[in-house]
Enzyme design. Structure first.
Site, short mmCIF file in Angstrom:
data_model
loop_
_atom_site.label_atom_id
_atom_site.label_comp_id
_atom_site.label_asym_id
_atom_site.label_seq_id
_atom_site.Cartn_x
_atom_site.Cartn_y
_atom_site.Cartn_z
N HIS A 10 -53.50 -13.03 43.82
CA HIS A 10 -52.63 -14.03 44.67
C HIS A 10 -53.63 -15.07 44.95
O HIS A 10 -54.28 -14.62 46.13
CB HIS A 10 -51.71 -13.58 45.49
N ARG A 11 -53.71 -16.24 44.49
CA ARG A 11 -54.77 -17.27 45.27
C ARG A 11 -55.88 -16.74 45.21
O ARG A 11 -56.99 -16.80 46.25
CB ARG A 11 -54.31 -17.93 46.64
N GLU A 37 -53.97 -15.80 39.99
CA GLU A 37 -53.06 -17.10 40.22
C GLU A 37 -53.74 -18.14 41.06
O GLU A 37 -54.42 -17.44 41.99
CB GLU A 37 -51.70 -16.44 40.91
N ASP A 39 -53.45 -22.26 42.74
CA ASP A 39 -52.76 -23.32 42.87
C ASP A 39 -53.37 -24.50 42.33
O ASP A 39 -54.58 -24.74 43.07
CB ASP A 39 -51.88 -23.55 44.33
N HIS A 52 -53.67 -24.84 47.97
CA HIS A 52 -52.32 -24.35 47.86
C HIS A 52 -51.54 -25.72 48.61
O HIS A 52 -50.57 -26.06 47.97
CB HIS A 52 -52.13 -23.09 48.77
N GLU A 104 -50.50 -22.53 38.71
CA GLU A 104 -49.35 -23.01 39.47
C GLU A 104 -49.27 -24.48 39.85
O GLU A 104 -50.17 -24.87 40.59
CB GLU A 104 -48.92 -22.46 40.91
N LYS A 106 -48.38 -27.28 41.70
CA LYS A 106 -47.91 -27.22 42.98
C LYS A 106 -47.10 -28.87 43.22
O LYS A 106 -45.90 -28.79 43.75
CB LYS A 106 -49.13 -27.36 44.21
N ASP A 224 -51.67 -10.42 47.16
CA ASP A 224 -53.01 -10.82 47.94
C ASP A 224 -53.91 -9.76 47.89
O ASP A 224 -55.03 -10.22 48.22
CB ASP A 224 -52.40 -11.27 49.50
O1 G3P Z 1 -46.83 -17.99 42.02
C1 G3P Z 1 -46.29 -17.21 42.90
C2 G3P Z 1 -46.43 -17.64 44.24
O2 G3P Z 1 -48.05 -18.21 44.51
C3 G3P Z 1 -45.74 -18.97 44.88
O3 G3P Z 1 -45.64 -19.22 46.19
O4 G3P Z 1 -46.44 -20.39 47.95
O5 G3P Z 1 -47.77 -18.66 47.48
O6 G3P Z 1 -47.98 -20.69 45.90
P1 G3P Z 1 -47.02 -19.90 46.88
CA CA Z 2 -49.11 -20.01 44.22
#
Ligand code: G3P
Ligand code: CA
Length: 229
Positions: A10-11, A37, A39, A52, A104, A106, A224
């Site tokens: 994540h990120r 993943e 953003d 993000h 993603e 945004k 994460d």
């Molecule tokens: O892609 C899943 C998740 O990343 C979505 O929420 O706020 O972490 O970008 P956020």
């Molecule tokens: Ca995200």
């Protein structure tokens, strides 16, 4: 894209290194992910940058909306006092074509540019479309990607309603549904899969929850701390 269970950072690997940085993505790869993943936003000079928040204040020494800053000015900023804001191309070049990159979208106006970047990597660097997964809460952006290039795999994000997400997914021939893990049950995971969608749960960081998601049979988890997946 393959049929195995997808371990996604994540990120990058934001549990360990500042989110959405080259260093966080590099660490995720070293931790053995299947993909990352990240953003994206469009900045003031038109490039896609990996970040993000809509504003710079939480993560950098800058302030205000990222959409108002040029790339060259953004590059002067420090993320978490030590890192830099990368462009999407920089992240893709770092990751390489052996992984899945979940981009993603945004904000609004990210779809066209994202399609251009993906098409460029497919045409000139011989990446496969299956290296990419474009997800968003912004239905308009996903619809635009679908209009521009039907080969780009799409994922529908939801933190509220899995059934609505599936209904929308049908209109854009999405590959996957990305629900917040709290929405999931064994039954609705099976329901989504029976409709033809992969289910990618986010953001799952606790071992007990990871175990439960796997019992439900999800197709992937975004974490994460991707090393614990
Ligand atoms: O892609 C899943 C998740 O990343 C979505 O929420 O706020 O972490 O970008 P956020
Ligand atoms: Ca995200």
């Amino acid at each position: 894209m393959n049929d195995m269970f997808l371990k996604m950072g994540h990120r990058g690997a934001m549990g360990y290194v500042a989110e959405n940085t080259m260093e966080a993505v590099q660490l995720a790869l070293e931790l053995g992910v299947d993909g990352v993943e990240v953003d994206v936003h469009v900045c003031g000079s038109g490039e896609l940058v990996v970040f993000h928040d809509f504003t710079l204040d939480r993560m950098t020494n800058g302030s205000g909306e990222i959409s108002k800053w040029t790339l060259s000015d953004l590059k002067q900023l420090k993320v978490d006092s030590a890192f830099y804001i990368p462009t999407l191309e920089e992240i893709l070049n770092l990751v390489g074509d052996k992984y899945l990159v979940n981009i993603e979208l945004k904000c609004k106006s990210t779809a066209l540019k994202t399609c251009e970047v993906i098409q460029e990597f497919v045409k000139t660097k011989y990446w496969n479309y299956s290296n990419f997964l474009v997800s968003s809460f912004q239905h308009g952006e996903l619809e635009q990607v679908f209009r521009i290039d039907k080969a780009i795999p799409l994922g529908v994000l939801t933190e509220a309603n899995l059934i609505e997400a599936i209904a929308f997914a049908e209109t854009i021939n999405a590959w996957s549904i990305h629900p917040n893990y709290t929405l999931l049950t064994s039954e609705n995971v099976k329901y989504a899969q029976a409709k033809g969608y992969k289910v990618i749960a986010w953001t799952v960081n606790e071992m007990t929850t990871i175990k439960r998601m796997k019992q439900y049979g999800v197709d992937g988890i975004i974490s994460d701390k991707p090393d614990i997946l």
